[in-house]
Design an enzyme around this catalytic site. Structure first.
Site, short mmCIF file in Angstrom:
data_model
loop_
_atom_site.label_atom_id
_atom_site.label_comp_id
_atom_site.label_asym_id
_atom_site.label_seq_id
_atom_site.Cartn_x
_atom_site.Cartn_y
_atom_site.Cartn_z
N ASP A 43 59.30 54.54 40.46
CA ASP A 43 58.73 54.24 41.62
C ASP A 43 58.97 55.46 42.46
O ASP A 43 59.32 55.15 43.75
CB ASP A 43 59.06 53.00 42.27
N ASP A 91 51.75 46.03 43.89
CA ASP A 91 51.01 45.88 45.27
C ASP A 91 50.76 47.30 45.88
O ASP A 91 51.44 48.48 45.20
CB ASP A 91 51.79 45.20 46.16
N GLU A 134 56.55 45.13 47.16
CA GLU A 134 57.26 46.21 47.47
C GLU A 134 56.74 47.05 48.70
O GLU A 134 57.77 47.29 49.41
CB GLU A 134 57.26 47.17 46.19
#
Lengths: 494, 494
Positions: free
Chosen positions: B212, B118, B183
């Site tokens: 990430d 996302d 997230e």
């Protein structure tokens, strides 16, 4: 000539010249569905002057107004008022101003009706119960953006002239129209147009009538003053682009924090303006004023109910009316450039621009206010020792306006209200701004009256703006009666 | 068996078991256009988890990920994690979590790669130079929303497994994937899913890898800590609808003024958090940390240039790094409900909601921070004696995370960086939040490493987010090498 012949002739003369209010009022009543349809057509045009993407609609709106007046036989002009300069440096064509003339009998007074057909922004998702651009009638109220501000009043004026025409009755005064499309963003270009036509279009105008306001209660009103408005942008610029608040938060000096910091120095929780010099400039409240405010019909509880609050800034009528009408105030409208959607976003906005405005009253001067605000914000900003840059711009600087309630124009207004509603009007001021009143007064030197027909609860600039069918239709009758009352004012040759 | 036969057998064995980095790296280089196209396809899906109108795109995104992993022969599940409750009281289906497994050799380690697909909101008109959902390459940079956060890293992990498969090389470790789609709004539903599968999917996982995040400079980095985040909504509600500032300004107590007033009490111009108790909870900076920060490559001038400011909150490296990584901060992201468009609107907004967040560091506790912030804002609001109503809500409460840089997982990371880039990595912390790191640690008890491949200037959450082609492709090689390094960790039977 026998007596019968004489009576016949007198009757013919009277049918041409006498004011036949009953017939006109009946005509209005029997055509009200047409009037509502006309308003529906106008509301359907999203003539939002603050949204440059809507400029084609605004141009179309002006053309629709001009065409309506042309079909009624008026002498119509679409006056080019030039271009608007955008912040980007580009230019955008301003909506033309529509002027029209009905009659030019030098034995009659000439009134000039001013109105506007642009509107404030409105979106269904702002909280409207109905589509703001689809006029919807609920319980006698006509909901739609611009319904009350100012499309229905402009139509009511047009319909009042049309009613005289339809019944073959001579207009008691010459009627001119000036209809603009930039009022909601500061009447860009109109001042110059009025100045340019001062000695032509406006030279034979005796009186200017503005119906861009509303009543104070269910009692009709005449408005004798408005507040002005100085609208500011305060832009704080920092990093060259938005940043992730996790990655940069703590080391970057955030423009939003700086902006919040300076906005918080504008006004105290109790409504005291903190910008030095502003309060000192305000004309003191006179005993006469105090007494006048005491006499005005104003139900505080009803007012609180209407807006849905249980406490106002003051708790007595005089203080409330005085702070609506004749004291300045600061409103912070919003911030552009920050995250304003629903949900969450962990952003440090790079450039944020606050929009706020200060209502102007006698004896404030927008040029001085501009300097006071700019100097003050720059000084509080400097104290923060931030590397971000502040730019304060005054984008609207509209002066307040005040009239004499003893003037014959106001006496005519009282008589017309008496005729149509069988009561005396409230004499009120308007907290909002109709900057053009002040311009008309300064440039043309003519007398001005504000003759509202909007209701006290029409929700101008807000969600669910409406015009009641009652005010729209009875207002049309009021305009019809007012034209007749003005014709009775003694004509003075200067 | 003659010598030739023996050599042949040994060669066959080595071709199956030996790590042939050169071949793998060549494979990656020769397939980079495919990898860029895959990223283009993923970026084109506007998988904005904060925009409920984009939920169908988000569901499609998860399906695309699952399908890719299925085609590679993985054991793939789309795990239903329930619904999201909206403020309106309605519910909305959460995007499913994709899990996948490649290999289940009990003689090998099992790593679990976590990522998300996302993205943060992005609009061209926010100031993007290119369409945020159309991956555009300029000077070796691939611009697009989600390119770096976190779509390219997820793809790089997938491609690293695919490279082993394509060359018929056995994976040195079993590889699992957990890819989520919430997230950016707080990983709604994921905690419960991890808890539910702790003794099934996660039972044989040895190590969790998260990519990430990004490097600190041009030097590759291993990340050993992140800040958490408590995200707040402060809603001030007054009149029942927006009001015209001319008509009501001065008598209505404006929600916006109240909101600005309380926001201004959160943080001082010099970055000091003013909410009692917050600063007291922060773990003191140790001498070891101070020395570590001293050793990190960090060019302050370059950093300032990159973000376009000439002054930061601090002017030395240690203070800057410490305030990025291990001190809390407050960022005010924006205000919902006020006027946020361009142009002017003379409105008193009826209900305004500020969005702000406080980064969390050891030893802060989000539950305590929630109470500290709520109590404090309520107390400063009460002092204003306003009739408006304040509602403070904490919508995200993510804890910070910290790892041991001497752990074998980090030693493997150092070796892989050495292999691919021929240098030692920076050991860094992350100012942003990867809440799931903390959850994985608390729930599964497994060791975690953050192995970033994003660039230091990728513009996460901001306009013109990008992933460089270099980082994307070399990052894929790093992941390939890392899987091999992990396989060398001594397997301990508990």
């Amino acid at each position: 000539m026998n007596l019968l012949a004489l009576v016949s002739i007198l009757l013919v003369i009277s049918s041409v010249h006498a004011f036949q209010y009953t017939e006109l009022a009946q005509y209005v009543d029997s055509h009200q569905e047409e009037y509502v349809e006309a308003l529906r057509d106008w509301v359907a045009i999203e003539s939002d002057s603050s949204n440059i993407l809507r400029r084609p609609d605004l141009h179309r709106m002006m053309e629709v107004v001009a065409q309506k007046l042309r079909l009624m036989g008026g002498t119509v002009q679409l006056v080019d008022i030039g271009v608007q300069e955008l912040v980007s440096g580009q230019t955008l064509e301003l909506p033309k101003v529509v002027t029209a003339e009905f009659g030019n009998d030098t034995n009659k007074h000439t009134v000039c009706v001013y109105g506007h057909v642009d509107v404030q922004p409105a979106k269904l998702e702002d909280g409207w119960a109905t589509d703001p651009y689809n006029l919807t009638e609920v319980n006698g109220n006509l909901y739609g953006r611009g319904a009350s501000d100012n499309k229905a009043p402009v139509l009511a004026w047009i319909h009042s002239v049309e009613a005289y025409q339809a019944l073959n009755m001579e207009l008691p005064v010459n009627v001119k129209f000036v209809i603009e499309g930039m009022e909601e963003t500061g009447s860009n270009g109109l001042d110059a147009m009025i100045l340019a036509q001062r000695d032509t279009f406006f030279s034979d105008v005796d009186y200017i009538i503005i119906s861009d306001c509303g009543w104070r209660s269910r009692r009709p009103a005449l408005t004798y003053g408005t507040r002005g408005n100085c609208y500011f942008f305060a832009e704080v610029e920092g990093p060259k682009q938005d940043l992730h608040s996790g990655v940069y938060g703590g080391v970057v000096i955030e423009p939003m924090t700086d902006l919040i910091g300076i906005l918080d120095t504008l006004i105290s929780p109790s409504g005291k303006i903190l910008i030095p010099g502003i309060r000192e400039a305000v004309a003191p409240l006179s005993d006469d004023e105090w007494r006048m405010y005491q006499d005005i019909e104003f139900d505080i509880d009803n007012y609180k109910d209407k807006i849905g609050v249980n406490q106002l800034m003051y708790n007595n009528k005089v203080d409330l009316l005085a702070h609506m009408w004749r004291y300045p105030t600061v409103s912070i409208h919003g911030i552009q450039g920050a995250f304003s959607d629903s949900g969450t976003k962990t952003v440090i906005p790079a450039k944020v621009t606050a929009k706020f405005s200060i209502r102007q009253v006698p004896n404030m001067d927008p040029a001085i206010v501009k300097k006071q605000v700019t100097d003050y914000l720059n000084s509080v900003f400097a104290k923060r020792k931030t590397p971000n840059k502040l730019k304060v711009t005054m984008v609207i600087g509209a002066k307040p306006w005040l009239a004499d309630t003893k003037h014959p124009l106001y006496e005519a207004g009282k008589a017309a209200v008496k005729k149509v509603f069988n009561m005396d009007p409230d004499l009120i001021r308007e907290g909002g701004t109709i900057p053009i009143a002040r311009t008309f007064q300064d440039v043309t030197g003519k007398s001005i009256i504000m003759l509202p027909i909007g209701g006290f609860d029409d929700g101008l600039h807000s969600q669910n703006e409406k015009m009641s069918r009652y005010n729209y239709i009875e207002g049309t009758k009021l305009f019809i009666a007012y034209l007749n009352e003005v014709s009775k004012i003694e004509k003075v040759t200067v």
